[in-house]
Design an enzyme around this catalytic site. Structure first.
Site, PDB file in Angstrom:
ATOM      1  CD  GLU A 101      -1.525  -9.121   6.631  1.00 45.33           C
ATOM      2  OE1 GLU A 101      -2.345  -8.192   6.467  1.00 45.33           O
ATOM      3  OE2 GLU A 101      -1.355 -10.015   5.789  1.00 45.33           O
ATOM      4  CB  CYS A 155      -3.045  -6.698  -1.547  1.00 46.74           C
ATOM      5  SG  CYS A 155      -2.028  -7.452  -0.258  1.00 46.74           S
TER       6      CYS A 155
END
Length: 675
Positions: free
Chosen positions: A339, A435
């Site tokens: 990521e 998230c």
């Protein structure tokens, strides 16, 4: 989050007001149901389940009962056999269970923070009561030391802080603290704030340079910026000093994370921004969200401590991110592997990771950079990320979410190409790793505070949103009323009033996208103007009323990427004002990769109404061409004449894609030179 505690802000903006109303009326109730595993066919959260289990464990521990020790090696724990097993099937069992990711606590804290920004301006007894009930629950769980992390409280309390690299105790502390300060600011209630301070005091004892203290730092950054916010709220310098310790200790030899895991000193820690001391870092590397939060904390420290050296480091990192590693949508993080940031100018459109949280983090950072130095380039990036890379993460109805925000999508490729397995053509109801959704809620809820910033006798208007700011200049009350038609029209005007006189400066940002700047000031008496670092400064000397017209203009234009960006070479993207536009299959048919336009064609764009967004939304029709498919073999001689069909290209705002039927989407289209 950039809150101006002395000011009153009333947002009346048609565009952002609608988003904020959506957060209050639909998003927050929906997300509360998601945290309680009440959304059919959605990934379970287990968040509230875990807190309730922690209460049960704590009550047993307080009665002197033995708590079974469980393994803490997992990063994600799921019910045996099926990740979708309802959480309530485990309730009442002898052994308590923690389910979900190690950072699952943070989803509740982000939700509480989002609620705080709503109840700050609009009374909502239901939301406030729900928060108070959860605070009461947290009070039952916090340990006598002040520790509050549900994963370790349930599984193995004695193993706390033994895996700072991979587990998220300090990250969860950060979100707890952000929520606590926001709720205190909004309501005056300090119970949650006191819990956060208890935890912070424990951290100040546990971590530091002293003998017997832990010399570690967060694996996933956030505690740094949260500690700075807690310091600003309470005035307790030990919180700022711990933030500074975490920042400066990071990456120093011997590397803590390698020692913690018994790994060689030369093991690379770029993923964690911990391979070298932060003061020696010149390039943004590793996990993009972690990097954004680290840079926020560093910028807070640079400003608060007047640390010029740290300020220069964050400026260099800013230049690296925004001139070499940022998508045209304001998204960051080019690769799904880790990521993370990729190398300079590696910005693939179809395999982009471009996590919603990373764009949110860039907004946070830009706002802090503006407070470090008032330069419009920071607000330009903040605006671009907000309208595009952030807003694309949530559906128009507020109940679907993107984790990844690509700039090119083919649903067939998403399903059949494993290299694109992270890319989705439809938003999800929820994520096991959720998230992004509550992060969106807290940012959009707090948005009015990002529209401006102040210092001494100057107010900078950074984002143009209709609304009114009541503030103080030279100890005199001043009201600043903005009227904006963005993002659909460039019309902006600002009215400044002060019954006892206006003494000070109002600075209006001159957006990078504006093709005109013809400012006028309407007021009596003496005033002075100047342009500096992309802001138009108007200084007043006692007037009671003034109206400012910056005279902006915007029209659709094609932008091309730097030629070093290989994936976008020979392509162009349509931009108008703060919005990036895209093509969707529903309006343009399949095979969007075969569509091209002349760069000059944008000047012949015709506005269209996009009622699926709202009655004000604007799209564009631009003349273009479609490449006719060949009926021959796989490869054709380039000398053979190509067949092109004239077509009309239909563009919609990028943030609104995937709200209708599933289909292809494309931001970058082919560029055809005029014959």
């Amino acid at each position: 989050m950039g809150k101006q505690t002395k000011d009153r802000i009333n947002l009346t903006d048609a565009f952002w007001g609608e988003k904020r109303t959506l957060i209050r009326e639909k998003v927050l109730p929906y997300q509360w149901r998601a945290l309680n595993d009440q959304i059919p066919d959605a990934d379970p959260s287990y968040c509230i389940h875990n807190f309730k289990e922690a209460v049960r464990v704590t009550e047993k521990r307080n009665r002197g009962e033995e708590i079974p020790v469980q393994s803490v090696r997992d990063f994600v724990s799921l019910p045996e056999g099926n990740a979708l097993l309802p959480a309530d099937e485990t309730e009442g069992s002898e052994e308590a269970h923690f389910y979900g990711f190690v950072f699952q606590d943070s989803d509740l804290y982000k939700w509480i923070e989002a609620v705080s920004y709503i109840v700050e301006t609009e009374q909502d007894e239901t939301l406030e009561r729900t928060v108070d009930e959860m605070v009461d629950l947290l009070e039952k769980v916090i340990t006598k030391e002040g520790y509050l992390d549900i994963f370790y409280i349930i599984k193995d309390y004695d193993s706390r802080f033994t895996n700072l690299r991979d587990h998220h105790e300090l990250y969860c502390f950060g979100h707890l603290t952000e929520a606590a300060v926001a709720y205190y600011d909004a309501t005056g209630k300090d119970k949650l704030l006191k819990l956060a301070m208890q935890f912070a005091d424990y951290l100040c004892e546990y971590f530091g340079p002293g003998e017997g203290q832990c010399h570690g730092y967060p694996g996933h950054e956030l505690a740094e910026m949260a500690l700075m916010r807690l310091y600003q709220c309470t005035g307790r310098k030990q919180y700022m000093e711990l933030a500074r310790y975490f920042v400066l200790q990071r990456g120093c030899a011997p590397k803590y994370f390698n020692r913690e895991h018994g790994e060689p000193e030369e093991n690379n820690l770029d993923y964690y921004q911990a391979d070298k001391p932060v003061m020696k870092q010149k390039e943004a590397v590793g996990h993009a969200v972690r990097a954004m939060y680290l840079y926020c904390g560093m910028t807070d420290l640079a400003r608060e401590r007047c640390d010029r050296e740290m300020g220069q480091v964050v400026r260099e990192l800013w230049e690296d991110v925004t001139t070499k590693k940022m998508y045209i949508t304001g998204a960051v993080g080019g690769t799904h592997i880790g990521e993370a940031f990729s190398y300079a100018y590696d910005l693939p459109a179809d395999s982009a990771y471009a996590e919603t949280c990373a764009a949110i983090g860039l907004v946070f950072w830009a706002h802090r950079m503006l407070q470090l130095e008032a330069d419009s380039k920071y607000a330009d990036v903040m605006e671009r990320a907000l309208y595009n890379g952030v807003l694309s993460g949530i559906s128009l109805d507020g109940t679907r979410f993107f984790y990844v925000n690509p700039l090119e999508v083919d649903p067939i490729a998403c399903r059949r190409d494993q290299r694109l397995s992270h890319v989705k053509s439809r938003r999800a109801k929820w994520f096991g790793c959720a998230c992004c959704p509550p992060n969106l809620a807290r940012l959009l809820g707090s948005l009015p505070h990002y529209s401006y910033h102040t210092k001494e006798d100057t107010v900078w208007l950074d984002l143009y949103m209709s609304g009114e700011i009541d503030t103080v200049l030279h100890e005199k009350n001043v009201s600043i009323k903005t009227d904006s038609a963005l993002p659909w029209k460039a019309s902006v005007s600002v009215e400044v009033t002060g019954q006892d006189g206006i003494f000070g400066t109002i600075a209006l940002r001159i957006p990078e996208w504006s093709s005109a700047f013809t400012p006028t000031v309407i007021c009596e008496g003496k005033y002075e103007t100047r342009v500096e670092a992309g802001y138009w400064y108007v200084t007043f000397y006692g007037q009671t009323k003034a109206t400012l017209h910056p005279g902006f203009a915007m029209e659709p234009q094609f932008y091309r990427a730097n030629s070093r960006v290989r994936e976008s070479f020979g392509r162009q993207a349509l931009v108008c004002g703060p919005l990036v536009y895209c093509l969707e299959e529903q309006d343009n048919g399949k095979g969007l990769h075969t569509l091209v336009a002349e760069p000059e064609a944008a000047s012949r764009a015709r506005q269209t109404s996009l009622f699926f967004i709202n009655e004000d939304a604007v799209g564009y029709e631009i003349p273009g061409w479609r490449k006719e498919p060949e009926d021959t073999g796989l490869y054709i001689k380039a000398s053979r004449k190509e067949e092109w069909e004239p077509v009309t290209l239909h563009f919609i705002p990028y943030y609104a894609w995937a709200n209708r039927e599933e289909g292809e989407m494309r931001v970058w289209i082919g560029q055809r030179e005029r014959n």
